[in-house]
Design a protein around this motif. Structure first.
Motif, PDB file in Angstrom:
ATOM      1  N   GLU A   1     -16.563   7.531 -16.569  1.00 11.14           N
ATOM      2  CA  GLU A   1     -17.420   6.403 -16.922  1.00 11.14           C
ATOM      3  C   GLU A   1     -16.663   5.076 -16.780  1.00 11.14           C
ATOM      4  OE1 GLU A   1     -20.940   4.392 -18.084  1.00 11.14           O
ATOM      5  OE2 GLU A   1     -20.518   6.288 -17.102  1.00 11.14           O
ATOM      6  N   LEU A   2     -15.402   5.057 -17.199  1.00  9.24           N
ATOM      7  CA  LEU A   2     -14.616   3.841 -17.072  1.00  9.24           C
ATOM      8  C   LEU A   2     -14.429   3.486 -15.599  1.00  9.24           C
ATOM      9  CD1 LEU A   2     -13.059   1.536 -18.386  1.00  9.24           C
ATOM     10  CD2 LEU A   2     -11.083   3.075 -18.582  1.00  9.24           C
ATOM     11  N   THR A   3     -14.165   4.458 -14.777  1.00  3.92           N
ATOM     12  CA  THR A   3     -14.035   4.224 -13.334  1.00  3.92           C
ATOM     13  C   THR A   3     -15.343   3.694 -12.756  1.00  3.92           C
ATOM     14  OG1 THR A   3     -12.356   5.943 -13.111  1.00  3.92           O
ATOM     15  CG2 THR A   3     -13.537   5.324 -11.106  1.00  3.92           C
ATOM     16  N   ARG A   4     -16.458   4.274 -13.173  1.00  2.00           N
ATOM     17  CA  ARG A   4     -17.769   3.831 -12.676  1.00  2.00           C
ATOM     18  C   ARG A   4     -18.017   2.365 -13.027  1.00  2.00           C
ATOM     19  NH1 ARG A   4     -22.395   2.417 -14.095  1.00  2.00           N
ATOM     20  NH2 ARG A   4     -22.134   2.807 -16.294  1.00  2.00           N
ATOM     21  N   VAL A   5     -17.733   1.997 -14.277  1.00  2.00           N
ATOM     22  CA  VAL A   5     -17.951   0.611 -14.708  1.00  2.00           C
ATOM     23  C   VAL A   5     -17.058  -0.339 -13.925  1.00  2.00           C
ATOM     24  CG1 VAL A   5     -17.650  -0.995 -16.646  1.00  2.00           C
ATOM     25  CG2 VAL A   5     -18.806   1.195 -16.999  1.00  2.00           C
ATOM     26  N   LEU A   6     -15.814   0.023 -13.754  1.00  2.00           N
ATOM     27  CA  LEU A   6     -14.876  -0.850 -13.027  1.00  2.00           C
ATOM     28  C   LEU A   6     -15.229  -0.991 -11.563  1.00  2.00           C
ATOM     29  CD1 LEU A   6     -11.592   0.395 -14.660  1.00  2.00           C
ATOM     30  CD2 LEU A   6     -12.533  -1.919 -14.858  1.00  2.00           C
ATOM     31  N   ASP A   7     -15.753   0.056 -10.952  1.00  2.00           N
ATOM     32  CA  ASP A   7     -16.027   0.040  -9.530  1.00  2.00           C
ATOM     33  C   ASP A   7     -17.420  -0.441  -9.173  1.00  2.00           C
ATOM     34  OD1 ASP A   7     -13.464   0.917  -9.204  1.00  2.00           O
ATOM     35  OD2 ASP A   7     -14.009   3.003  -8.797  1.00  2.00           O
ATOM     36  N   THR A   8     -18.250  -0.720 -10.174  1.00  2.00           N
ATOM     37  CA  THR A   8     -19.586  -1.262  -9.935  1.00  2.00           C
ATOM     38  C   THR A   8     -19.450  -2.761  -9.678  1.00  2.00           C
ATOM     39  OG1 THR A   8     -20.601   0.386 -11.351  1.00  2.00           O
ATOM     40  CG2 THR A   8     -21.886  -1.600 -10.893  1.00  2.00           C
TER      41      THR A   8
END
Length: 118
Positions: free
Chosen positions: A110-117
């Motif tokens: 989830e943290l990766t998803r937020v950062l990469d959005t």
């Protein structure tokens, strides 16, 4: 994928321990943690993390208030709270954070998803 250095900022030592266990691994290297906004500012200068996971409610300030200074120091900031993002209205976007993750939903993915959005 490159491992991103991470600073965890939360006044609850139990949450910092859980967050470290959830996040330290292939995607993130937990470089350190802090319990207050002032300690976060010192640690972001000392550790130079790429990412700061920042609790909204800290004993000496709010995450919304300290977020811009952490960003100026070179870190991407993702806010977290036991509450939902909708409870804070436009404050998440206004402070410059990359996004928000409720504590119950925290994971490396989830943290990766937020950062990469974008």
């Amino acid at each position: 994928m490159a491992t991103r250095r991470l600073l965890i900022v939360d006044d609850d030592p139990a949450f910092r321990t859980v967050a470290r266990a959830l996040l330290d691994g292939e995607a993130f290297q937990v470089a350190g943690d802090a319990a207050t906004g002032s300690a976060a500012l010192a640690e972001v200068v000392r550790l130079r993390p790429a990412v700061v996971l920042l609790d909204v409610q800290l004993p000496d300030t709010s995450g919304f208030e300290v977020c811009p200074a952490l960003i100026r120091a070179g870190a991407a900031v993702v806010l977290t709270s036991v509450r939902e993002a909708a409870d804070y209205g436009p404050l998440v976007e206004r402070c410059g954070a990359r996004g928000f993750i409720p504590k119950r939903a925290l994971s490396a993915e989830e943290l990766t998803r937020v950062l990469d959005t974008v």
